[in-house]
Design a protein around this motif. Structure first.
Motif, PDB file in Angstrom:
ATOM      1  N   HIS A  37       0.803  -1.228   0.000  1.00 51.09           N
ATOM      2  CA  HIS A  37       0.000   0.000   0.000  1.00 51.09           C
ATOM      3  C   HIS A  37       0.832   1.272   0.000  1.00 51.09           C
ATOM      4  CE1 HIS A  37      -3.685  -2.267   0.412  1.00 51.09           C
ATOM      5  NE2 HIS A  37      -3.099  -2.986   1.348  1.00 51.09           N
ATOM      6  N   PRO A  49      -5.268  -1.291  -3.348  1.00 44.22           N
ATOM      7  CA  PRO A  49      -5.994  -0.021  -3.151  1.00 44.22           C
ATOM      8  C   PRO A  49      -5.172   1.020  -2.388  1.00 44.22           C
ATOM      9  CG  PRO A  49      -6.765  -1.661  -1.591  1.00 44.22           C
ATOM     10  CD  PRO A  49      -5.788  -2.359  -2.499  1.00 44.22           C
ATOM     11  N   GLN A  54      -8.775   7.273   3.271  1.00 51.37           N
ATOM     12  CA  GLN A  54      -9.966   6.417   3.214  1.00 51.37           C
ATOM     13  C   GLN A  54     -10.771   6.577   4.503  1.00 51.37           C
ATOM     14  OE1 GLN A  54     -12.483   4.836   1.618  1.00 51.37           O
ATOM     15  NE2 GLN A  54     -10.932   3.774   0.416  1.00 51.37           N
TER      16      GLN A  54
END
Length: 103
Positions: A37, A49, A54
């Protein structure tokens, strides 16, 4: 009256969720996340992702789902291995850390 109820409900949904995790503690745990990540929560490989910025509740829910084996496909098996040893507090802290980052 109906409009008042709808407006009140919308206001409640718009309120920020109080973060219960410790972002500083999450940063310490995030060392294991960097390989996939990225160090800044932003990836260079599209199969993983971005986590920076987030939603904290979403991140917590996702990590708990991986831990419980409720997610499959993609990199689910890899994620299960990473989160299996995390406590609920660790998960909350990781979520707080990534949510605190600029997207």
């Amino acid at each position: 009256m109906k409009r008042v109820i709808i407006f009140a409900g919308a206001l409640l949904c718009a309120q920020p969720v109080l973060a219960k995790g410790d972002a500083a503690a999450g940063e310490q745990k995030a060392v294991m996340c960097v390989a996939c990540h990225g160090a800044t929560g932003k990836v260079s490989v599209p199969m993983y992702p971005n986590l920076a910025g987030q939603n904290q509740a979403y991140l917590e829910h996702s990590l708990q789902a991986y831990k419980k084996g409720e997610r499959s496909g993609g990199q689910a098996e890899v994620m299960k291995a990473y989160v299996s040893g995390l406590s609920d507090e660790d998960i909350s802290n990781l979520a707080a850390y990534y949510a605190s980052m600029k997207p």
